[in-house]
Scaffold this motif. Structure first.
Motif, mmCIF file in Angstrom:
data_model
loop_
_atom_site.group_PDB
_atom_site.id
_atom_site.type_symbol
_atom_site.label_atom_id
_atom_site.label_comp_id
_atom_site.label_asym_id
_atom_site.label_seq_id
_atom_site.Cartn_x
_atom_site.Cartn_y
_atom_site.Cartn_z
ATOM 1 N N PRO A 180 0.806 -1.222 0.000
ATOM 2 C CA PRO A 180 0.000 0.000 0.000
ATOM 3 C C PRO A 180 0.840 1.273 0.000
ATOM 4 C CG PRO A 180 -0.514 -1.378 1.918
ATOM 5 C CD PRO A 180 0.474 -2.116 1.111
ATOM 6 N N LEU A 183 2.347 1.676 -3.627
ATOM 7 C CA LEU A 183 1.314 2.003 -4.624
ATOM 8 C C LEU A 183 0.847 3.449 -4.463
ATOM 9 C CD1 LEU A 183 -1.015 -1.175 -4.609
ATOM 10 C CD2 LEU A 183 0.649 -0.503 -6.359
ATOM 11 N N GLN A 184 0.608 3.852 -3.225
ATOM 12 C CA GLN A 184 0.049 5.185 -2.990
ATOM 13 C C GLN A 184 1.067 6.284 -3.230
ATOM 14 O OE1 GLN A 184 -3.473 4.614 0.083
ATOM 15 N NE2 GLN A 184 -1.545 4.031 0.977
ATOM 16 N N THR A 187 1.595 6.733 -6.856
ATOM 17 C CA THR A 187 0.428 7.403 -7.442
ATOM 18 C C THR A 187 0.518 8.916 -7.212
ATOM 19 O OG1 THR A 187 -0.930 5.457 -7.111
ATOM 20 C CG2 THR A 187 -2.100 7.534 -7.425
ATOM 21 N N ARG A 204 -10.484 11.224 -0.843
ATOM 22 C CA ARG A 204 -9.700 10.055 -1.260
ATOM 23 C C ARG A 204 -8.224 10.248 -0.929
ATOM 24 N NH1 ARG A 204 -10.762 5.879 -4.873
ATOM 25 N NH2 ARG A 204 -12.187 6.906 -6.264
ATOM 26 N N THR A 211 -4.040 5.835 5.290
ATOM 27 C CA THR A 211 -3.651 4.425 5.092
ATOM 28 C C THR A 211 -2.127 4.299 5.112
ATOM 29 O OG1 THR A 211 -5.609 4.074 3.740
ATOM 30 C CG2 THR A 211 -3.892 2.400 3.591
ATOM 31 N N GLN A 215 0.322 2.255 7.692
ATOM 32 C CA GLN A 215 1.289 1.228 7.313
ATOM 33 C C GLN A 215 2.652 1.499 7.935
ATOM 34 O OE1 GLN A 215 -0.065 -1.497 5.801
ATOM 35 N NE2 GLN A 215 -1.726 -0.125 6.329
ATOM 36 N N ALA B 17 -5.569 -2.738 4.177
ATOM 37 C CA ALA B 17 -4.792 -1.638 3.597
ATOM 38 C C ALA B 17 -4.437 -1.929 2.145
ATOM 39 C CB ALA B 17 -3.525 -1.407 4.411
ATOM 40 N N ILE B 18 -4.160 -3.212 1.827
ATOM 41 C CA ILE B 18 -3.857 -3.566 0.439
ATOM 42 C C ILE B 18 -5.098 -3.392 -0.427
ATOM 43 C CG2 ILE B 18 -3.247 -5.490 -1.084
ATOM 44 C CD1 ILE B 18 -1.184 -6.356 0.939
ATOM 45 N N GLN B 20 -7.764 -1.495 0.100
ATOM 46 C CA GLN B 20 -8.169 -0.098 -0.018
ATOM 47 C C GLN B 20 -7.218 0.676 -0.915
ATOM 48 O OE1 GLN B 20 -11.136 1.134 1.229
ATOM 49 N NE2 GLN B 20 -10.515 2.768 -0.175
ATOM 50 N N SER B 21 -5.909 0.414 -0.765
ATOM 51 C CA SER B 21 -4.960 1.173 -1.584
ATOM 52 C C SER B 21 -5.061 0.760 -3.052
ATOM 53 C CB SER B 21 -3.539 0.996 -1.061
ATOM 54 O OG SER B 21 -3.151 -0.355 -1.142
ATOM 55 N N MET B 22 -5.311 -0.532 -3.322
ATOM 56 C CA MET B 22 -5.476 -0.952 -4.719
ATOM 57 C C MET B 22 -6.715 -0.291 -5.315
ATOM 58 S SD MET B 22 -4.288 -4.790 -5.348
ATOM 59 C CE MET B 22 -2.582 -5.286 -5.165
ATOM 60 N N ASP B 24 -8.097 2.567 -4.387
ATOM 61 C CA ASP B 24 -7.858 3.990 -4.600
ATOM 62 C C ASP B 24 -6.979 4.245 -5.824
ATOM 63 O OD1 ASP B 24 -9.401 5.321 -2.650
ATOM 64 O OD2 ASP B 24 -7.996 4.726 -1.082
ATOM 65 N N VAL B 25 -5.855 3.541 -5.916
ATOM 66 C CA VAL B 25 -4.947 3.864 -7.031
ATOM 67 C C VAL B 25 -5.526 3.408 -8.374
ATOM 68 C CG1 VAL B 25 -2.908 3.785 -5.540
ATOM 69 C CG2 VAL B 25 -3.485 1.791 -6.885
ATOM 70 N N GLU B 27 -8.741 3.249 -9.077
ATOM 71 C CA GLU B 27 -9.845 4.156 -9.419
ATOM 72 C C GLU B 27 -9.316 5.503 -9.904
ATOM 73 O OE1 GLU B 27 -13.527 2.144 -6.962
ATOM 74 O OE2 GLU B 27 -12.713 4.023 -6.182
ATOM 75 N N ILE B 28 -8.214 5.967 -9.314
ATOM 76 C CA ILE B 28 -7.590 7.205 -9.801
ATOM 77 C C ILE B 28 -7.159 7.016 -11.257
ATOM 78 C CG2 ILE B 28 -5.482 8.612 -9.608
ATOM 79 C CD1 ILE B 28 -5.813 8.387 -6.533
ATOM 80 N N ASN B 29 -6.791 5.771 -11.599
ATOM 81 C CA ASN B 29 -6.374 5.490 -12.978
ATOM 82 C C ASN B 29 -7.534 5.062 -13.884
ATOM 83 O OD1 ASN B 29 -3.241 5.628 -13.382
ATOM 84 N ND2 ASN B 29 -3.623 4.928 -11.288
ATOM 85 N N LEU B 110 3.482 0.051 -8.504
ATOM 86 C CA LEU B 110 2.390 0.632 -9.283
ATOM 87 C C LEU B 110 2.518 0.295 -10.763
ATOM 88 C CD1 LEU B 110 -0.155 2.412 -9.208
ATOM 89 C CD2 LEU B 110 1.317 4.374 -9.699
ATOM 90 N N LEU B 113 1.426 -3.212 -11.430
ATOM 91 C CA LEU B 113 -0.022 -3.346 -11.244
ATOM 92 C C LEU B 113 -0.752 -2.798 -12.470
ATOM 93 C CD1 LEU B 113 -2.465 -3.989 -9.370
ATOM 94 C CD2 LEU B 113 -2.304 -1.633 -8.549
#
Lengths: 386, 122
Positions: A180, A183-184, A187, A204, A211, A215, B17-18, B20-22, B24-25, B27-29, B110, B113
């Protein structure tokens, strides 16, 4: 080779008359045996404490301790308990007399005047026996050493395997929060680079930042657990005690763990009728509460969880869930290092939480107990001195 | 393999957390993401989705029904057996042995993914 071994063969000769000892010495000339002399029963007993004899030649007629009395005393010493004793006597043989010698522990009789060949033949039988039993003893010792070595090697192997398994598990646990985070953060970098940040909803972004922060906290908790375990195993964990209040510690934990509680679906209630003041390391007490609470959240099956605190002669805190429960055979081992009642494939964590909690409780002079039934839930109760 | 204009992805992972973060990222894409916390939850979500997803991202080790259990179900159900699955696990060997598709090794980057998702979703 054989002569060298024969040199180690010791024979005790006991006689109050020097000339008789001299004759015996002469009889064994060239045999290679070492003959040790004793001039009385008392001296014989003294020598018996210091040597292992293949055989004892014992004169019957001696002043003070006679041969029979000496033989019985020799039988009660550990080193001569089973050593063959040959009586040497000039007295004419009577059955009663001979019997008395056998009761005292004699294995044989020789009558004066002694026939040297017969004497040597008899003694050499006992010497052979002695050498064989020495050889057996040596082999038994070697075998025991080898066995002990292989046991040690087996234990070492087991410990290494446990450590390897732990390292695999620990690295998996440390990797999980990275996904997480990575990835974040990537982004966010992309959004800034493309100047498209404003397209993303503010809530968001806030959620993602929270989040990420979560972590980071998770990673640091894991690292602290690893450090604690290494400190505990080398007795380097020390407490910083100060006046503290239990309920405020619990409330802080409940506040810090709001997201995890919400996520678990469990409703957590605190039952704290009175303030519980004590003299503790509050950081460590907080750790105990966190470990018990996160276990309840993890294994509580989303059902209600109750934390209650009480004050009597000791402080008491219990954490009850209505989840998976722990079977009786698992209840004793879950407090051990790296242990858990469920396989790691199914539940995350290092398997250290209860181990660390128990050690901290012990360092405070307290105790922890568990009541649990499979599929009904678990209650962990901690008692701490005030 | 690609379904036209499908942007629905199902993420199954027990780590909140995995998930939710997947979500979010992705959906942003520009994707639509549904999350599920274990195999059983995944089957429920799959059955409830109005539009069949173009991709399932699946963790292997989960409490309750794990990734293997989910694959067993999904591969034998005519409704879902054609939906591609990307296994996403820290245990690379386990992931490879169970899937012909490319896999995602945790920690997931990222770029990997998005690359994996783009191969299956429009």
């Amino acid at each position: 080779m054989r002569s060298q071994i024969l040199n180690e063969v010791k024979i005790l000769i006991v006689d109050d008359r020097p000339e008789n000892l001299f004759v015996l010495q002469a009889s064994f000339k060239d045999t290679g045996y070492t003959l040790i002399e004793a001039h009385s029963g008392k001296e014989a007993l003294e020598q018996a404490k210091h040597h292992d004899f293949a055989c004892i030649l014992l004169d019957v007629q001696m002043p003070q301790l006679d041969g029979f009395e000496t033989a019985m005393a020799l039988r009660s010493l550990p080193r001569t308990e089973t050593t063959p004793i040959i009586f040497i006597t000039a007295i004419d043989r009577t059955e009663e007399y001979e019997l008395q010698g056998y009761f005292a522990g004699a294995v044989d009789y020789l009558f004066k005047p002694i026939n040297t060949n017969i004497l040597r033949a008899k003694v050499s039988v006992f010497v052979d026996l002695f050498l064989k039993s020495e050889e057996l003893k040596r082999q038994k010792e070697l075998l025991e050493v080898a066995l002990e070595k292989s046991r040690e090697a087996e234990e070492l192997k087991k410990a290494l395997r446990a450590r390897d398994e732990f390292l695999v598990m620990a690295s998996h646990e440390l990797k999980t929060p990275i996904t997480p985070l990575s990835l974040q953060m990537q982004t966010f970098i992309d959004l800034f680079e493309n100047d498209t940040f404003h397209n993303v909803d503010r809530t968001r972004i806030m959620r993602m930042l929270h989040t990420s922060m979560g972590q980071i906290e998770r990673l640091s908790r894991l690292i602290f657990e690893l450090v604690d375990v290494s400190r505990l195993s080398s007795n380097r964990l020390t407490l910083n005690k100060a006046p503290a209040e239990l309920n405020s510690i619990v409330r802080k934990v409940l506040h810090d763990f709001e997201p995890e509680i919400k996520n678990s679906g469990s409703l957590v209630t605190l039952d704290a009728p009175v303030d519980v003041q004590g003299y503790w390391d509050s950081f460590r007490i907080e750790q105990i509460v966190i470990n018990l609470l996160t276990n309840a959240l993890k294994y509580g099956d989303g059902k209600p969880i109750t934390i209650s605190t009480r004050k009597s002669d000791m402080a008491e805190i219990s954490v009850s869930d209505q989840g998976l429960g722990i079977s009786p055979e698992d209840q004793s081992r879950i407090f051990e290092r790296y242990e858990r009642a469920v396989p790691h494939e199914n539940f995350s964590g290092l398997g250290l939480g209860l181990y660390i909690a128990k050690q901290i409780i012990y360092l405070h002079g307290g105790e922890i107990s568990l009541e649990s039934e499979k599929d009904k839930g678990s209650t962990f109760k901690v008692r701490l001195p005030l | 393999m690609k379904e036209n204009n499908c942007k629905n992805i199902l993420v199954i992972d027990d780590d909140p957390a995995i998930c939710q973060s997947m979500k979010d990222v992705l959906e942003i894409n520009g994707y639509d993401v549904t999350i599920a916390k274990d195999g059983l939850d995944g089957i429920k979500a799959l059955s409830a989705m109005k539009i069949r997803p173009c991709l399932i991202l699946l963790d292997l080790m989960m409490p309750g029904m794990n990734g293997w259990g989910f694959l067993d179900f999904q591969r034998n159900d005519d409704r879902f057996s054609t939906v591609p699955v990307i296994v996403c696990s820290a245990y690379e060997n386990s992931a490879r042995s169970i899937s012909k598709n490319p896999i995602l090794t945790k920690p997931v980057k990222l770029s990997s993914l998005l690359g994996a998702v783009q191969a299956f979703c429009a």
